[in-house]
Structure formats: C-alpha cells, structure tokens
Motif scaffolding. Structure first.
Motif, PDB file in Angstrom:
ATOM      1  N   LEU A   1       0.842  -1.184   0.000  1.00 25.01           N
ATOM      2  CA  LEU A   1       0.000   0.000   0.000  1.00 25.01           C
ATOM      3  C   LEU A   1       0.887   1.247   0.000  1.00 25.01           C
ATOM      4  N   THR A   2       0.299   2.366  -0.395  1.00 27.44           N
ATOM      5  CA  THR A   2       1.017   3.650  -0.364  1.00 27.44           C
ATOM      6  C   THR A   2       0.892   4.179   1.056  1.00 27.44           C
ATOM      7  N   PHE A   3       1.862   3.828   1.873  1.00 27.71           N
ATOM      8  CA  PHE A   3       1.756   3.998   3.320  1.00 27.71           C
ATOM      9  C   PHE A   3       1.396   5.422   3.715  1.00 27.71           C
ATOM     10  N   ARG A   4       2.001   6.399   3.073  1.00 25.74           N
ATOM     11  CA  ARG A   4       1.779   7.790   3.485  1.00 25.74           C
ATOM     12  C   ARG A   4       0.335   8.237   3.282  1.00 25.74           C
ATOM     13  N   ASP A   5      -0.429   7.501   2.461  1.00 24.61           N
ATOM     14  CA  ASP A   5      -1.821   7.861   2.188  1.00 24.61           C
ATOM     15  C   ASP A   5      -2.802   7.218   3.166  1.00 24.61           C
ATOM     16  N   TYR A   6      -2.283   6.428   4.091  1.00 23.38           N
ATOM     17  CA  TYR A   6      -3.141   5.668   4.999  1.00 23.38           C
ATOM     18  C   TYR A   6      -3.041   6.166   6.426  1.00 23.38           C
ATOM     19  N   SER A   7      -4.177   6.205   7.083  1.00 22.95           N
ATOM     20  CA  SER A   7      -4.201   6.361   8.527  1.00 22.95           C
ATOM     21  C   SER A   7      -3.941   4.989   9.143  1.00 22.95           C
ATOM     22  N   MET A   8      -3.221   4.987  10.253  1.00 23.71           N
ATOM     23  CA  MET A   8      -2.837   3.745  10.912  1.00 23.71           C
ATOM     24  C   MET A   8      -3.323   3.756  12.354  1.00 23.71           C
ATOM     25  N   ALA A   9      -3.633   2.587  12.852  1.00 21.03           N
ATOM     26  CA  ALA A   9      -4.151   2.505  14.218  1.00 21.03           C
ATOM     27  C   ALA A   9      -3.713   1.209  14.881  1.00 21.03           C
ATOM     28  N   TRP A  10      -3.794   1.236  16.192  1.00 21.31           N
ATOM     29  CA  TRP A  10      -3.635   0.039  17.005  1.00 21.31           C
ATOM     30  C   TRP A  10      -4.930  -0.183  17.770  1.00 21.31           C
TER      31      TRP A  10
END
Length: 124
Positions: free
Chosen positions: A26-35
């Motif tokens: 995936l285009t990491f910078r375009d994604y929100s990430m969560a735990w």
C-alpha cells in the motif's frame, strides 16, 4: 496488502514495550494507521491512531502512557507503551485505512486492512 505486527511479549507491570507494524503493498503515506487491542470475550477496542498528517489520537485508557508514531520512509507504524498495567494485557492489532475521518477513527469496522496481532501480557 500485508501488515506484520511484532514486538509483543511478557513484561512486568510498570515496564515498557514497543510494538511495530511493517506494511507492504500500500502507499503507506496515504493511509491512517491505528492500534486496536482485544481480550477474549470482549470486542476489539481502539487504543491509538495516527492520521496521514501525523495527527495522533488515543483512548483515554492509554493517554499519557502510550505513544503512536509512523515512519513513512520505512512504511512502519509504532506503539511505544510505557507504565504498562495488568489491564493492558491483550492481543494488539495494527490496522490501516484510507477512509479515516475524525468521526470513525476509533471504529474498527472503518479499517480496511489488519495485521495478525501480537500478544502483550503484563504481569502484576
């Protein structure tokens, strides 16, 4: 798309752990990430999120103890967990979504991709 979580383990109360979630596909910078985290018999609960602009959000239960961060050069998100408590014991999952807005960032169904989970056990 793959999310690979690591860094869990057994730690005494008051100790620290650092979780990592390496992503690919995936285009990491375009994604929100969560735990998120989950204990048996309970729903998966939100712990922390970092949006594309590196804005961070925390559950009240971890605020001041956990820090989420991202490294867009390594396509990786981290969760630094300090002052761990027995109640932090859970399987921790990382998640990614390109569709996160303020109203849904704490909702697990809003996330498109999930890692396999890493066990964190805090002994009292």
């Amino acid at each position: 798309v793959q999310l690979q979580a690591s860094g869990g383990g057994l730690v005494q109360a008051g100790g620290s752990l650092r979780l990592s979630c390496a992503t690919s596909g995936l285009t990491f910078r375009d994604y929100s990430m969560a735990w998120f985290r989950q204990v048996p018999g309970k729903e998966r609960e939100f712990a922390a999120a970092v949006r594309r602009g590196s804005y961070t959000y925390y559950a009240d239960s971890v605020k001041g103890r956990f820090t989420i961060s991202r490294d867009n050069t390594k396509n990786t998100v981290y969760l630094q967990m300090n002052s761990l408590k027995y109640d932090d014991t859970a399987v921790y999952y990382c998640a990614a979504s390109s569709r996160i807005i303020l109203s849904n960032l704490r909702v697990h169904s809003a996330y498109e991709f999930w890692g396999q989970g890493t066990q964190v056990t805090v002994s009292s």
